[in-house]
Design a protein around this motif. Sequence first.
Motif, PDB file in Angstrom:
ATOM      1  N   THR A 186       0.839  -1.189   0.000  1.00 39.46           N
ATOM      2  CA  THR A 186       0.000   0.000   0.000  1.00 39.46           C
ATOM      3  C   THR A 186       0.877   1.244   0.000  1.00 39.46           C
ATOM      4  OG1 THR A 186      -0.121   0.062   2.420  1.00 39.46           O
ATOM      5  CG2 THR A 186      -1.878  -1.131   1.258  1.00 39.46           C
ATOM      6  N   ASN A 192      -4.108   0.546  -2.140  1.00 43.88           N
ATOM      7  CA  ASN A 192      -3.555  -0.762  -2.479  1.00 43.88           C
ATOM      8  C   ASN A 192      -2.818  -0.707  -3.809  1.00 43.88           C
ATOM      9  OD1 ASN A 192      -4.546  -2.131  -0.202  1.00 43.88           O
ATOM     10  ND2 ASN A 192      -6.540  -2.421  -1.167  1.00 43.88           N
ATOM     11  N   GLY A 361      -6.339  -7.808  -7.204  1.00 49.14           N
ATOM     12  CA  GLY A 361      -5.079  -7.389  -6.596  1.00 49.14           C
ATOM     13  C   GLY A 361      -3.883  -7.610  -7.495  1.00 49.14           C
TER      14      GLY A 361
END
Length: 387
Positions: A186, A192, A361
């Motif tokens: 992060t 993120n 992600g």
Amino acid sequence: MPTGYTPIFQIFKDKENITGRFQDRTTSIRVDSTSGNGDQNTCAITLDDRDWRIARPKVGDYLEIHLGYEEVGLAYMGTFEIDEVVFEGWPKQISIHGNSQGNNSLLKTQQIKAFDGKTVGEILKEIGGKAGLDVDVDAELGGIKIPYRNMVTSPSHLINQLEMLMGGVATINNGKLSFTKQDGGTSASGINIPIVVLTADHLAKFRVKHSNKTDYGKTRASYRDPETGIRKWVEAATGVAALPDAAQSAIETMFTIGREFASKEEAERASKSQMAALDRGLGEGECDLVYGDPWIMGQQRLLIAGTRDGVDGSYVVDTAIHVYQKQGGLKSHLTFQPPMDGGEAYQRMFREATENNDLSGFLIPEPGEVTGGVIQRLPDGRIRGGA
């Protein structure tokens, strides 16, 4: 997907686009993006001064640099303060070197200063403020109180001490000092940062080395008990799940930090941070990318997949070197090490994300594609993997 890209760049001075002045003159542009540890981002520009008609670049000027491709777009590489200009011949050329905006100011604020009972955030904001920098500190790291810290050399030295003590990363760019967790995933503001997945199709050349030369199974650090005045020790064990066979004999080997810390908590943090740094020494690698990818910067988390055992794995970029050459296009060279736990964290995360059908992600370039292309084709504009 694209099988070729047209390299482009843009340069701004004081918010004015001066690319046109550089377009026919730029021989090369190099940007080194680092992951802290006392190093900061730099740039180097070489100009063809064939007729001595280029307006003189001046020390102290600020240049904002973007690199990328006509078909994809541009990546912001940073704003740099020129600290060196060299005129030379023959051939006639001008070489320009710059540091991240704010780094030169920090170097000039030498002072002797004691910080007593201050938090990491308070220390960094005071240091950065005196250098005219905005300061952004990870909330968890920023709230940790330091019993006593003396700055007798330079702000940069103290910041580097805090990096080692906290397992943090300090970066200076665009007039801002940021302090984040090492490999935390992060930004200092809590945004993120996705993991980039590279396969054999993205690697023009690579080298990965495994070693047990610096293996230690434990680290220890000391502090002075405030009640008894006795020196006491704390320990941290390796975070690597399975050391290489050749390193098993080192599992009980202790690395001792020589200096004495101001409190038990500080000694524990230092011991854990040192152990994590030693774990990272179990492996290191470097690679040239098939297509230069200026969207990959220092401290970027990488997952290399689809090659072979010993190369596939979790890594964090130490240095990303991006070079634009008038005759050679855009190239990227990455150096990297395993993450702080020295293990296979990103492989596990990728497997779980695949099973859950949620690759948000990860950034997953296709063969022949750069990371900027992935970001460009996301329909909702969010940074996530997949189409």
